[in-house]
Scaffold this active site. Structure first.
Site, PDB file in Angstrom:
ATOM      1  CD  GLU A 166       3.304  -4.070  -9.052  1.00 35.66           C
ATOM      2  OE1 GLU A 166       3.671  -4.276 -10.209  1.00 35.66           O
ATOM      3  OE2 GLU A 166       3.535  -3.017  -8.437  1.00 35.66           O
ATOM      4  CD  GLU A 356       6.438  -2.352  -5.327  1.00 32.67           C
ATOM      5  OE1 GLU A 356       6.469  -1.746  -6.421  1.00 32.67           O
ATOM      6  OE2 GLU A 356       6.570  -3.575  -5.221  1.00 32.67           O
TER       7      GLU A 356
END
Ligand code: PNW
Length: 450
Positions: A166, A356
């Site tokens: 991320e 995720e």
């Protein structure tokens, strides 16, 4: 409606080093920017830190046994860079390296495939102090060295590496002047943030190359939370608008990696603040990846808007839009269909993983004291139904990692949000599977949405 997944679909759980390991001062680990940040008064809710977290550093055998019992085939976790290189570079800390060897071997013995993330935000503090962290090319270079080192140390037993987790959270939110509270807590202007973004992309590209050189047979990818665009109504104009929005709204991260260029719309929007770059750097940034890992929690709903120059519009969420315990998780189960579809359609990616997906839920006990997280089961079931739609339409979605195995240190929110399918009592460190753990375990064993 198809509820079954293709044979070989991978089921796993996910965690990150600073969020679960603890052992902050054990065996020669160096501090990371998150150690410093969490010890700075006022930064983290209730003054929580990751000093102990889930104490996985000392309880990894128990956690591996837990995963084995749940029947999960893979586990995604990150390495603490400063556990291996206490100052981010220089001499290796053998005890830190040995820990990961034990952890990886333990997973393998339990039949669980280790998926290793090299960087999940816990930058060695020394690189921040000496070079300004991701503001500097020194950090980029040391990251590539670290990637190469790890790949040569574990390439014999780890088949899947993710460079970075991320981008937005450790660039925009960590170095920019925003309301978000992410380490190291910088205050750069837009130009500065754009250069940090660019350095992070370069670190990814150099990391891919370093891993390949050291472990030629390994698969290399990343775990990115590209903003997920969902057509508000499933008609061709809205779908086309959402695909365009997805590509353009992620121009500064995933699109740059996949296409090797910054889109004109991004460069024009940033104007004089646009990042400086060379053609050679863009070639490194777009080094081919073997898979795209995509983290996803919420959607941006898109409608076609012929009257705007972009051709699309991002719709606002109303006050009654459903959300989970962490309010930023506005529930849009369609994300697990549209994100893989757009990644496949835009860039021909043949291996896509949801690295995720999950949510925070407050504990709800039933009469017998079980943690009855029907809200999480609801969240997971609906996201899995959309994922099954993707695979049934031939979209090459290959696996699903649930965030998270354990309740853990949720960054600036400390321990106030519980994302685990397994409950952790942070006083006693006792682990207790929630009802959602049973749910995911059954889904994995039947390879089917239940
Ligand atoms: C991810 N958002 O972070 C991280 O990879 C995990 O470490 C974290 O625990 C998990 O999601 C849950 O928060 C995100 O606001 C944090 O959109 C915030 C957002 C997205 C992802």
């Amino acid at each position: 409606m198809n509820r079954c997944f293709p044979e070989g679909f991978l089921w796993g759980s996910a965690t990150a080093s600073y969020q679960v390991e603890g052992g902050a001062l054990q065996d020669g680990r160096g501090p990371s920017v998150w150690d410093t940040f969490s010890h700075t008064p006022g930064k983290i809710k209730l003054g929580h830190t990751g000093d102990v977290a889930c104490d996985q550093y000392n309880r990894h055998a128990e956690d591996i046994a837990l995963m084995k019992k749940l029947g999960l085939g893979a586990h995604r976790f990150s390495l603490s860079w400063s556990r291996i290189f206490p100052t981010g570079r220089g001499a290796v800390n053998q005890k830190g390296l040995d820990y990961y060897r034990r952890f990886i071997d333990g997973l393998r013995e339990a039949g669980i495939d280790p998926w290793v993330t090299l960087f999940h935000w816990d930058l060695p503090q020394s690189l921040q102090d000496d070079f300004g962290g991701w503001q500097s090319r020194e950090t980029v270079k040391y990251f590539a060295d670290y990637c190469g080192f790890v790949a040569s140390a574990f390439g014999d037993t780890v088949s899947n590496f993710m460079t970075i987790n991320e981008f937005m959270c450790f660039t925009d939110w960590a170095y920019g002047a925003g309301e978000e509270n992410y380490a190291p807590g910088g205050n750069l202007d837009r130009k500065g943030v754009n250069m940090v973004r660019h350095n992070a992309l370069l670190a990814h590209g150099m990391g891919v190359q370093a891993i390949r050189a050291a472990a030629p047979s390994a698969s290399v990818g990343l775990a990115e939370n590209a903003l997920v665009c969902v057509p508000v109504i499933e008609t061709k104009p809205h779908i086309d608008a959402a695909r365009k929005a997805y590509r353009e709204m992620n121009a500064h991260f995933l699109t740059a990696i996949m296409e090797g260029k910054y889109l004109d719309c991004y460069l024009e929007e940033q104007g004089a603040d646009a990042p400086e770059f060379t053609a050679e750097e863009m070639a490194v940034i777009s080094s081919p990846v073997d898979f795209v890992g995509h983290n996803m929690y919420l959607a941006h709903h898109i409608e076609a808007d012929p009257s705007s120059s972009s051709g699309y519009r991002v719709l606002p969420h109303s006050a009654s839009y459903p959300h989970m315990h962490a309010h930023w998780i506005k529930v849009s189960p369609e994300i697990t269909y549209w994100a893989p579809r757009f990644v496949h359609e835009l860039w021909n990616v043949e291996n896509i993983y949801i690295t995720e997906n999950g949510c925070a839920c407050p504990d709800q006990l039933d009469d017998s004291g079980r943690i009855c997280d029907t809200d999480r089961i609801f969240y997971l079931r609906n996201h899995l139904l959309s994922a099954a739609r993707a695979t049934s339409e031939g979209i090459p979605l290959k696996g699903y990692f649930c965030w998270s195995l354990l309740d853990n240190f949720e960054w600036a929110d400390g321990y106030t949000y519980r994302f685990g399918i397994v409950h952790v009592d942070f006083e006693t460190l006792v682990r207790t599977p929630k009802m959602s753990a049973e749910y995911l375990s059954l889904v994995a064993s039947e390879n089917k949405v239940l």
